[in-house]
Design a protein around this motif. Structure first.
Motif, short mmCIF file in Angstrom:
data_model
loop_
_atom_site.label_atom_id
_atom_site.label_comp_id
_atom_site.label_asym_id
_atom_site.label_seq_id
_atom_site.Cartn_x
_atom_site.Cartn_y
_atom_site.Cartn_z
N ASP A 61 0.85 -1.19 0.00
CA ASP A 61 0.00 0.00 0.00
C ASP A 61 0.89 1.25 0.00
O ASP A 61 2.06 1.19 -0.41
N ASP A 62 0.38 2.36 0.46
CA ASP A 62 1.04 3.66 0.37
C ASP A 62 2.39 3.69 1.11
O ASP A 62 2.62 2.90 2.03
N ALA A 63 3.26 4.60 0.69
CA ALA A 63 4.51 4.96 1.39
C ALA A 63 5.69 4.07 1.06
O ALA A 63 6.63 3.98 1.84
N TRP A 64 5.68 3.45 -0.10
CA TRP A 64 6.83 2.63 -0.49
C TRP A 64 7.90 3.44 -1.25
O TRP A 64 9.01 2.97 -1.49
N SER A 65 7.57 4.68 -1.61
CA SER A 65 8.49 5.50 -2.44
C SER A 65 9.13 6.61 -1.62
O SER A 65 8.77 6.87 -0.47
N THR A 66 10.08 7.29 -2.25
CA THR A 66 10.58 8.55 -1.70
C THR A 66 9.56 9.65 -2.00
O THR A 66 8.56 9.42 -2.68
N HIS A 67 9.87 10.86 -1.56
CA HIS A 67 8.94 11.97 -1.75
C HIS A 67 9.17 12.72 -3.06
O HIS A 67 8.44 13.68 -3.35
N GLU A 68 10.12 12.31 -3.85
CA GLU A 68 10.40 12.97 -5.13
C GLU A 68 10.53 11.93 -6.23
O GLU A 68 11.02 10.82 -5.99
N SER A 109 -4.60 8.35 -7.73
CA SER A 109 -4.97 9.00 -8.99
C SER A 109 -4.78 10.51 -8.96
O SER A 109 -4.91 11.18 -10.00
N GLY A 110 -4.47 11.08 -7.78
CA GLY A 110 -4.36 12.52 -7.66
C GLY A 110 -2.94 13.04 -7.77
O GLY A 110 -2.05 12.39 -8.33
N THR A 111 -2.73 14.21 -7.20
CA THR A 111 -1.41 14.85 -7.26
C THR A 111 -0.48 14.37 -6.16
O THR A 111 0.74 14.45 -6.29
N LEU A 112 -1.04 13.90 -5.05
CA LEU A 112 -0.29 13.29 -3.97
C LEU A 112 -1.10 12.13 -3.42
O LEU A 112 -2.35 12.14 -3.46
N SER A 113 -0.43 11.11 -2.91
CA SER A 113 -1.13 10.00 -2.29
C SER A 113 -1.74 10.44 -0.96
O SER A 113 -1.47 11.55 -0.47
N CYS A 114 -2.52 9.55 -0.37
CA CYS A 114 -3.12 9.87 0.93
C CYS A 114 -2.06 10.10 2.01
O CYS A 114 -2.27 10.85 2.94
N GLY A 115 -0.92 9.43 1.86
CA GLY A 115 0.18 9.62 2.80
C GLY A 115 1.14 10.72 2.39
O GLY A 115 2.23 10.83 2.97
N GLN A 116 0.77 11.50 1.37
CA GLN A 116 1.56 12.65 0.89
C GLN A 116 2.84 12.23 0.15
O GLN A 116 3.87 12.91 0.20
N TYR A 117 2.74 11.13 -0.58
CA TYR A 117 3.83 10.69 -1.45
C TYR A 117 3.45 10.98 -2.90
O TYR A 117 2.29 11.28 -3.20
N PRO A 118 4.40 10.92 -3.83
CA PRO A 118 4.06 11.18 -5.23
C PRO A 118 2.93 10.27 -5.70
O PRO A 118 2.87 9.09 -5.36
N ALA A 119 2.02 10.84 -6.48
CA ALA A 119 0.89 10.10 -7.02
C ALA A 119 0.95 10.11 -8.54
O ALA A 119 1.87 10.68 -9.14
N ALA A 120 -0.04 9.48 -9.17
CA ALA A 120 0.08 9.15 -10.59
C ALA A 120 -0.41 10.24 -11.53
O ALA A 120 -0.20 10.13 -12.75
N TYR A 121 -1.06 11.28 -11.01
CA TYR A 121 -1.66 12.28 -11.89
C TYR A 121 -0.59 12.87 -12.83
O TYR A 121 0.42 13.43 -12.40
N VAL A 157 10.53 6.70 -7.29
CA VAL A 157 11.79 6.18 -6.75
C VAL A 157 11.46 5.36 -5.50
O VAL A 157 10.82 5.87 -4.56
N VAL A 158 11.91 4.13 -5.47
CA VAL A 158 11.67 3.26 -4.32
C VAL A 158 12.52 3.74 -3.15
O VAL A 158 13.70 4.07 -3.30
N ASP A 159 11.92 3.78 -1.96
CA ASP A 159 12.65 4.16 -0.75
C ASP A 159 13.64 3.04 -0.41
O ASP A 159 13.24 1.96 0.03
N SER A 160 14.93 3.32 -0.58
CA SER A 160 15.95 2.28 -0.40
C SER A 160 16.22 1.98 1.07
O SER A 160 16.85 0.96 1.39
#
Length: 565
Positions: free
Chosen positions: A88-95, A133-145, A103-106
């Motif tokens: 689910d959410d929060a597997w990536s970095t914030h950029e 689907s928006g500009t940021l995920s619910c956890g405030q990570y990059p989203a797909a828009y 970018v996957v959070d290493s």
């Protein structure tokens, strides 16, 4: 052009029936032109597996998934069918990277998501992933828009075959905005993408509970055409939340019972995760969670600390009889037979002709409850009273032979917030299976008021009370009668809804997945008016007053909500 416009006086369509016929023709033409009405994935049964969100939220790391896979392969869950592991959410970095990729959070995933997908597959599971689907995920990570194509390609290249698309931070808050980013963008991507991707659509969840449910119904309608799951209501309570887990469970349950008309093989109404290790549940409530979701043929996606499940929690999730009714090929969603402040009764059919009966004690004290055969849809007048039916308790595994002369099935000592589930089978009157009809509540899915008959034949909308006057049978021909007045049927009498003997000869009703129950003579819709008045009036588009729930097994006519847009 929308459904409501098509029914206006300026419309070329004279009724909902004409509109349905036209939409049907357009769908046939679309199929002939190679335009599928859903993404090219065959998912005949609801998915089962694990997701991190309700248990761990954004506090995730690689070991949560490797440990879950290892434990599920060893503890019987994989063998029982729980074969999906979804991030689910929060597997990536914030950029994002310079090329636009996420970018996957290493730190959280030191060996990367490609390695993790390979690990998951090596253990026998199918990996899934999350984005928004928006500009940021619910956890405030990059989203797909604006990055939909590159994200889908990356997820596939990394080895993920299931995508949960959330709906936080969508530009624009109305149904049209969600339709643009989900239906217009993602549907086209999924249809043309060379690899099948199971698509879990969270758009409906952002419109449930509104003062006007038209948008919610609309999204459920087009969600059928672009994926395999639609999460329709609120997040189930997270592990660290201090609120009532029971109230959270019941909230999603009360949303779910409104939507049975949409479910079919390859499309499942999703009431969210099984969080059966939440510390705020009693053991009975944990069992109820599994019992209800299985009765609904809902996705069984567990969000719990898998390696540390208690013995009794694991036993609940591994109940083979409940899993069997969840994974039954008909995948019917059980519907309400009756409802009162303390008790709900639900039922559904199984592919081999058996019947499921689910009895939910909503009260805070234990009790007994009897369900007469007629409410289960069994026509006792066609069966010898000495005929015995096999009734299996799906918690204990014990089967009893219950004679028709017993009058029905009694659940004894159902604990507070407990649920009993029975599987009924047997030969009746020479038939190899029970003789059953679609039987249960007809209710307004906005107000949750029940259509109610009385001895005079006056029909009204009332608070649900569990009486025979609120339990209705729907024949294959569309005749509708209550158990209180089995020889009188619903009739449209100059706009008034009455229960009359003549209605059994003259009035047939048709039910649409738009929720409209339409009289075949007047081509008008069953409506809830002021002060509980029950009438038949011109059909609107997914209005609060006209969207109706019917018993499972009633024929549903599918209408493409957006064929004319």
């Amino acid at each position: 052009m929308g459904f409501l416009a098509a029914l206006s006086s300026a419309s070329p369509y004279s009724s909902i029936l004409d509109l349905a016929s036209t939409m049907k023709s357009q769908l046939v033409l679309a199929s002939a032109a190679g335009l599928a009405t859903s993404t090219h994935v065959d998912l005949p049964l609801p998915p089962m597996g694990f997701n991190n969100w309700a248990r761990f939220t954004t506090h995730i790391n690689q070991s949560i998934f490797t440990d879950a896979a290892t434990s599920m392969a060893a503890n019987g869950m994989l063998a029982a069918g729980y074969n999906r592991l979804n991030l689910d959410d929060a597997w990536s970095t914030h950029e994002r990277a310079a090329n636009g990729s996420m970018v996957v959070d290493s730190v959280k995933f030191p060996q990367g998501l490609s390695w993790l997908a390979a690990f998951i597959k090596d253990k026998g599971f199918i990996p899934g992933i999350y984005t928004d689907s928006g500009t940021l995920s619910c956890g405030q990570y990059p989203a797909a828009y604006g990055h939909e194509a590159i994200d889908l390609q990356d997820f596939s290249d990394w080895g993920y075959e299931y995508l949960k698309l959330d709906g936080c931070n969508v530009p624009g808050e109305d149904e049209a905005a969600y339709r643009r980013v989900y239906f217009d963008v993602w549907r086209e991507l999924l249809l043309t993408f060379p690899k099948p991707v199971v698509f879990s659509n969270s758009a409906p969840a952002y419109f449930c509970g509104a003062d006007n449910l038209t948008d919610w119904y609309s999204i459920m309608g087009w969600a059928q055409q672009m994926g395999q799951l639609a999460r329709h209501s609120y997040d189930i309570i997270n592990y660290d939340s201090k609120g009532s887990a029971w109230d959270s469970l019941m909230t999603n349950y009360n949303q779910h019972v409104r939507l049975a008309r949409y479910q079919r093989p390859n499309f499942f109404n999703d009431p969210d995760f099984l969080n059966t290790d939440h510390p705020n549940y009693t053991l009975e409530e944990k069992k109820t969670h599994m019992a209800l979701w299985s009765s609904f043929s809902a996705p069984l996606i567990v969000s719990a600390d898998i390696p540390n499940l208690k013995k009794e929690e694991l036993e609940i999730l591994l109940n083979k009889d409940l899993i069997a009714i969840d994974q039954d090929p008909l995948v019917q969603q059980a519907t309400l037979v009756s409802s009162s402040p303390d008790w709900d009764v639900l039922s559904k059919n199984l592919a081999n002709g058996d019947r499921v009966l689910t009895i939910l004690n909503k009260a805070g004290k234990a009790g007994d409850y009897t369900v007469p055969w007629a409410r289960i849809g069994i026509q006792t007048d066609r069966i010898s009273p000495d005929t015995a039916l096999s009734v299996k308790d799906l918690w204990t595994g014990k089967t009893e032979q219950v004679k028709i002369s017993a009058g029905g099935i009694t659940a004894k000592n159902v604990g507070p917030h407990g649920t009993f589930v029975y599987r009924i089978s047997g030969r009746m009157g020479g038939s190899s299976h029970p003789i059953v009809l679609p039987t249960g509540l007809i209710f307004n899915t906005f107000s949750l008021k029940c259509l109610s008959d009385d001895k005079s034949g006056k029909v009204a909308w009332k608070t649900c009370d569990g009486s025979d006057g609120q339990t209705w049978t729907v024949s294959d021909e569309g005749r509708v009668h209550s158990l209180l007045r089995p020889n009188e049927c619903l009739a449209d009498v100059q706009g008034k809804l009455l229960s009359r003997h003549s209605g059994c000869r003259t009035d047939a009703w048709k039910y649409y997945n738009s929720g409209n129950l339409v009289n075949g003579n007047s081509n008008r819709c069953l409506t809830e008016g002021a002060a509980g008045a029950a009438s038949v009036s011109d059909c609107g588009y997914a209005t609060n007053e006209q969207v109706i729930g019917l018993p499972v097994g009633a024929k549903v006519i599918e209408v493409d909500y957006y064929a004319n847009k």
